[in-house]
Design an enzyme around this catalytic site. Sequence first.
Site, mmCIF file in Angstrom:
data_model
loop_
_atom_site.group_PDB
_atom_site.id
_atom_site.type_symbol
_atom_site.label_atom_id
_atom_site.label_comp_id
_atom_site.label_asym_id
_atom_site.label_seq_id
_atom_site.Cartn_x
_atom_site.Cartn_y
_atom_site.Cartn_z
ATOM 1 C CB SER A 12 33.673 40.491 27.175
ATOM 2 O OG SER A 12 35.099 40.782 27.914
ATOM 3 C CE LYS A 34 40.965 48.746 26.139
ATOM 4 N NZ LYS A 34 40.775 50.380 26.084
ATOM 5 C CB ALA A 45 31.551 45.077 40.617
ATOM 6 N N GLY A 47 30.971 45.622 45.914
ATOM 7 C CA GLY A 47 29.902 45.817 47.037
ATOM 8 C C GLY A 47 28.887 44.750 46.385
ATOM 9 N N GLY A 48 28.304 44.945 45.403
ATOM 10 C CA GLY A 48 27.146 44.046 45.068
ATOM 11 C C GLY A 48 26.253 44.641 43.860
ATOM 12 C CD GLU A 113 27.183 49.334 48.305
ATOM 13 O OE1 GLU A 113 26.707 49.631 47.047
ATOM 14 O OE2 GLU A 113 28.042 48.242 48.040
ATOM 15 C CG HIS A 241 34.441 54.470 45.863
ATOM 16 N ND1 HIS A 241 34.632 54.678 47.001
ATOM 17 C CD2 HIS A 241 33.422 53.485 45.472
ATOM 18 C CE1 HIS A 241 33.675 53.609 47.803
ATOM 19 N NE2 HIS A 241 33.003 53.014 46.704
ATOM 20 N NE ARG A 288 29.599 55.319 45.616
ATOM 21 C CZ ARG A 288 29.792 54.291 44.858
ATOM 22 N NH1 ARG A 288 30.078 54.220 43.554
ATOM 23 N NH2 ARG A 288 29.434 52.796 45.359
ATOM 24 C CG HIS A 349 34.070 54.282 41.572
ATOM 25 N ND1 HIS A 349 35.108 52.912 41.627
ATOM 26 C CD2 HIS A 349 33.021 53.837 41.724
ATOM 27 C CE1 HIS A 349 34.022 51.919 41.986
ATOM 28 N NE2 HIS A 349 32.686 52.487 42.052
ATOM 29 C CD GLU A 373 31.731 52.950 34.262
ATOM 30 O OE1 GLU A 373 31.845 51.851 34.824
ATOM 31 O OE2 GLU A 373 32.662 53.963 34.616
ATOM 32 N NE ARG A 384 27.586 54.058 39.688
ATOM 33 C CZ ARG A 384 28.275 53.105 40.697
ATOM 34 N NH1 ARG A 384 27.545 52.020 40.597
ATOM 35 N NH2 ARG A 384 29.356 53.146 41.090
ATOM 36 C CB SER A 389 26.872 50.746 37.723
ATOM 37 O OG SER A 389 27.654 50.213 38.525
ATOM 38 C CG LEU A 390 27.756 45.355 38.698
ATOM 39 C CD1 LEU A 390 27.771 44.501 40.000
ATOM 40 C CD2 LEU A 390 28.350 45.033 37.346
HETATM 41 P P1 FAD Z 1 33.198 46.496 31.564
HETATM 42 O O1 FAD Z 1 32.766 45.541 32.671
HETATM 43 O O2 FAD Z 1 33.989 47.598 31.999
HETATM 44 O O3 FAD Z 1 33.645 45.876 30.222
HETATM 45 C C1 FAD Z 1 34.109 46.711 29.245
HETATM 46 C C2 FAD Z 1 34.622 45.687 28.250
HETATM 47 O O4 FAD Z 1 34.878 46.362 27.162
HETATM 48 C C3 FAD Z 1 36.018 44.893 28.489
HETATM 49 O O5 FAD Z 1 35.646 43.524 27.925
HETATM 50 C C4 FAD Z 1 36.940 45.596 27.467
HETATM 51 O O6 FAD Z 1 37.930 44.845 26.901
HETATM 52 C C5 FAD Z 1 35.982 46.111 26.279
HETATM 53 N N1 FAD Z 1 36.356 47.005 25.440
HETATM 54 C C6 FAD Z 1 36.642 48.343 25.816
HETATM 55 N N2 FAD Z 1 37.029 49.071 24.843
HETATM 56 C C7 FAD Z 1 37.156 48.271 23.856
HETATM 57 C C8 FAD Z 1 37.676 48.327 22.342
HETATM 58 N N3 FAD Z 1 38.141 49.527 21.827
HETATM 59 N N4 FAD Z 1 37.791 47.144 21.542
HETATM 60 C C9 FAD Z 1 37.220 46.045 22.146
HETATM 61 N N5 FAD Z 1 36.840 45.831 23.477
HETATM 62 C C10 FAD Z 1 36.648 46.920 24.199
HETATM 63 N N6 FAD Z 1 28.921 48.553 40.215
HETATM 64 C C11 FAD Z 1 27.878 47.939 41.068
HETATM 65 O O7 FAD Z 1 26.977 48.189 40.386
HETATM 66 N N7 FAD Z 1 28.449 47.452 42.188
HETATM 67 C C12 FAD Z 1 29.668 47.327 42.524
HETATM 68 O O8 FAD Z 1 29.716 46.831 43.651
HETATM 69 C C13 FAD Z 1 30.500 48.003 41.925
HETATM 70 N N8 FAD Z 1 31.924 48.153 42.259
HETATM 71 C C14 FAD Z 1 32.856 48.609 41.546
HETATM 72 C C15 FAD Z 1 34.224 48.278 42.003
HETATM 73 C C16 FAD Z 1 35.262 48.883 41.070
HETATM 74 C C17 FAD Z 1 36.850 48.605 41.609
HETATM 75 C C18 FAD Z 1 34.888 49.375 39.959
HETATM 76 C C19 FAD Z 1 35.975 49.592 38.996
HETATM 77 C C20 FAD Z 1 33.518 49.618 39.504
HETATM 78 C C21 FAD Z 1 32.465 49.029 40.307
HETATM 79 N N9 FAD Z 1 31.438 49.127 39.861
HETATM 80 C C22 FAD Z 1 30.314 48.764 40.557
HETATM 81 C C23 FAD Z 1 30.883 49.764 38.574
HETATM 82 C C24 FAD Z 1 30.879 48.497 37.604
HETATM 83 O O9 FAD Z 1 31.500 47.468 37.888
HETATM 84 C C25 FAD Z 1 31.003 48.949 36.188
HETATM 85 O O10 FAD Z 1 30.194 50.137 36.026
HETATM 86 C C26 FAD Z 1 30.463 47.918 35.342
HETATM 87 O O11 FAD Z 1 30.831 46.553 35.568
HETATM 88 C C27 FAD Z 1 30.481 48.147 33.915
HETATM 89 O O12 FAD Z 1 29.982 47.187 32.925
HETATM 90 P P2 FAD Z 1 30.397 47.221 31.582
HETATM 91 O O13 FAD Z 1 29.749 45.806 30.915
HETATM 92 O O14 FAD Z 1 29.761 48.501 31.027
HETATM 93 O O15 FAD Z 1 31.934 47.325 31.260
HETATM 94 C C1 SIN Z 2 31.410 49.636 46.271
HETATM 95 O O1 SIN Z 2 31.639 48.646 46.710
HETATM 96 O O2 SIN Z 2 31.622 50.638 47.108
HETATM 97 C C2 SIN Z 2 31.215 50.122 44.814
HETATM 98 C C3 SIN Z 2 29.981 50.066 44.620
HETATM 99 C C4 SIN Z 2 29.629 50.792 43.445
HETATM 100 O O3 SIN Z 2 30.304 51.397 42.870
HETATM 101 O O4 SIN Z 2 28.418 50.898 42.911
#
Ligand code: FAD
Ligand code: SIN
Length: 532
Positions: A12, A34, A45, A47-48, A113, A241, A288, A349, A373, A384, A389-390
Site C-alpha cells: 500500500s 503487512k 519520501a 525530496g519529491g 537535486e 544515500h 549519489r 536507501h 521499488e 537511480r 522512483s515515486l
Molecule cells: P512502499 O511505499 O515501500 O510500500 C510497500 C508496501 O508493501 C507497504 O504497504 C508494505 O506493508 C507492503 N508489504 C511489503 N511486504 C509485504 C508482505 N509480505 N505482505 C503484505 N504487504 C507487504 N523516492 C523519490 O522518488 N523521491 C523522494 O524524495 C524519495 N525520498 C525517500 C526518502 C526516504 C527516507 C526513503 C526511505 C525513500 C525515498 N524515496 C524517494 C524512495 C521511494 O520512497 C520508494 O522507492 C517508494 O516510495 C516505493 O514505493 P512502493 O509503492 O514501491 O513501496
Molecule cells: C532525497 O530527498 O534525497 C531522497 C530523494 C530520493 O531518494 O529520490
Amino acid sequence: MKKQSDFLVIGSGIAGLSFALKAARFGKVILLCKTTLDEANTAFAQGGIASVTYSPDNFDKHVSDTLIAGDGHCNRAAVEKVVREAPAQINELISWGVNFDRNADGKFDLHREGGHCEHRILHHKDNTGFEIQKSLVQRAKEEPNIEILENHFAVDIITQHHLGKIVTHHTPNIECYGAYVIDEAANTIHTFLSKITMLATGGIGNVYLTTTNPDISTGDGIAMAHRARAIIEDMEFVQFHPTALYNPGERPSFLITEAMRGYGAVLRTQDGSEFMQKYDERRSLAPRDIVSRAIDNEMKIRGEYFVYLDVTHKNAEETKMHFPNICKKCRELGIDITKDYIPVSPTEHYLCGGIKADLNARTSINRLYAAGECSCTGLHGGNRLASNSLIEAIVYANAAVNDAKNILPALQYKQDIPDWNDEGTSLNEEMILITQTFMEVEQIMSTYVGIVRSDLRLTRAMRRLEILFRETEELFDRSVVSRKICELRNVISVSYLIIKHAMQRRESLGLHYTIDYPKKQDENRMKKIQGF
Ligand code: FAD
Ligand code: SIN
C-alpha cells in the site's frame, strides 16, 4: 478460509495504492499491507517527485540525466516512457488531492537535486511522500470496490507449484493464482485467489545494518517472486544515500534530503574542509553513487564515522521554510542547522534491481505484475537518479492497469488450490533464534556487500550466508509460520541474490564498485544508449 477478488494488490505504497485506485474501475480489488496503511517507504519520501514541468526543462534533458545517472545500463524505452508519461501522472496525483508547493506567482516551486540539470522536483515542503500517502490512502478508503486489509502478511504467491507440479526457471507459462496470506489478528493463513496479482512490496533496506527504510522493507515481494521462479534482475545495484543523519542506534536512519544540496548545502570533512572537488566537477551535486563513494573514502582515510553537511551560509528563514521537518528533527538532537553543521553518513536507501517487469509492468509469470521499488523496469540502470522512483511507481502502476484490464475478462479463478499445508509444524521457536540470525545477515551484508566490494568480501559473505540459509530453512520447516520467520527467510533470499549478481558482474558500473574490476567492461555503453 478462501477469499477472492479480480485484483489482489500486495502493498500500500504509491505503487499499490495508485494501481488499486485505477483497477477498482474494472473489478473488485483486495489491497493488503503487512502492518498499517501508512507504514510504507512512500510516506518517508522527502525530496519529491521528478517531472518535466516548465521550459527550459524538456523531456530530452530528463531522459539524458536519467541515462547518465544509470551509467549506460538503463533500458532506454523505460526511461522515455517514465519521463514522457510523468506529467499526466502528476496531474492524476493532484486530482487525488496531493498538494505540491507553489510560488507566490502560482507556479510550482521546483527543486533541483543531484544529477538533475534543471529544477524539476515537485515537492510538498520536505515531506512529499507523507502528503502523497495521506491523499492516496484517503481516496482508497472512499472507494467501495477496494477492500483494505491491514496486518495481512503475504507469505507466498500461488502457482502451479502448489498444485503439485514441478516448477523450475525453465517452466514455460508459470501462472499466478493469488497468494497465501497470514491474517495476524486471527493468527491464521488464508488463501487469497485472484485473476490478477500485483506485487508492490517496496524495498529491502533491512538487509543492511543502517537504512533510511522503515521496518517493513524486507524484500518480501522479490523473495516471493524468486521462490516462484520469476526473473530477478540487477540486484547488485544497491543505492546508499550519501546524507543520512548520523545518529547511531536510530532506526530507520533519518534522511537529510538531497534537495538540501540542491539548495546550496556543502559537504565537509570533520575538520571543516570541502572535499567533493577532488572527486567530481559537479561537487556536492554529483550523482549519489559518486558522492557516497567519496564520503566513504574520506571516512576510511580519516578513520571517522561521519562527515558534515553545511547549510549555515544560507538565509536562516529560507532554510527553515524549505526544510521544516529536518530543522525540527535536528533541533531535537541539539543541532540548529542554521548555525551548526549536520553530521551525515551514507546509508542503504534504495534498490535499483528487483522483479523484472516489461513496459506493461508484466513479470515473467503470467497474471503477475510488479511495480514500484520491488520491480526492475530498467529505468534506473546502474544508479537511480534522485526523485525518479515515486514517478516510476505511478507510471508503471498505470501501465499495469491498462494492460490487465484487457486480459481480465478472459481469466477465471483457479479451482482446487489447496489450503496452506502446515502439517508437522508445531514448533514455536524462541524469537532470539530469529532476531540473532537477522542481525547476522545485516552484519554480513554491511561488512562485505556495501559501497565498495571485492571478490574476497563477496565470497566470504556468500559462505556465511549459506550457513544461515540452511539453519533458517530447517527452522522454517518445523515452525508454525509467522511474519518474523518469513521476513528472515526473505532477507536471506534477497541477500543471496545481491551477492550472486554482484559476483557475476566483473566490472564496476553505477552503484556496483569492486576493487578487483575497477573499470567498465564496455566504455561505449553510454554512447550506444544515448544514440551517438
Ligand atoms: P512502499 O511505499 O515501500 O510500500 C510497500 C508496501 O508493501 C507497504 O504497504 C508494505 O506493508 C507492503 N508489504 C511489503 N511486504 C509485504 C508482505 N509480505 N505482505 C503484505 N504487504 C507487504 N523516492 C523519490 O522518488 N523521491 C523522494 O524524495 C524519495 N525520498 C525517500 C526518502 C526516504 C527516507 C526513503 C526511505 C525513500 C525515498 N524515496 C524517494 C524512495 C521511494 O520512497 C520508494 O522507492 C517508494 O516510495 C516505493 O514505493 P512502493 O509503492 O514501491 O513501496
Ligand atoms: C532525497 O530527498 O534525497 C531522497 C530523494 C530520493 O531518494 O529520490
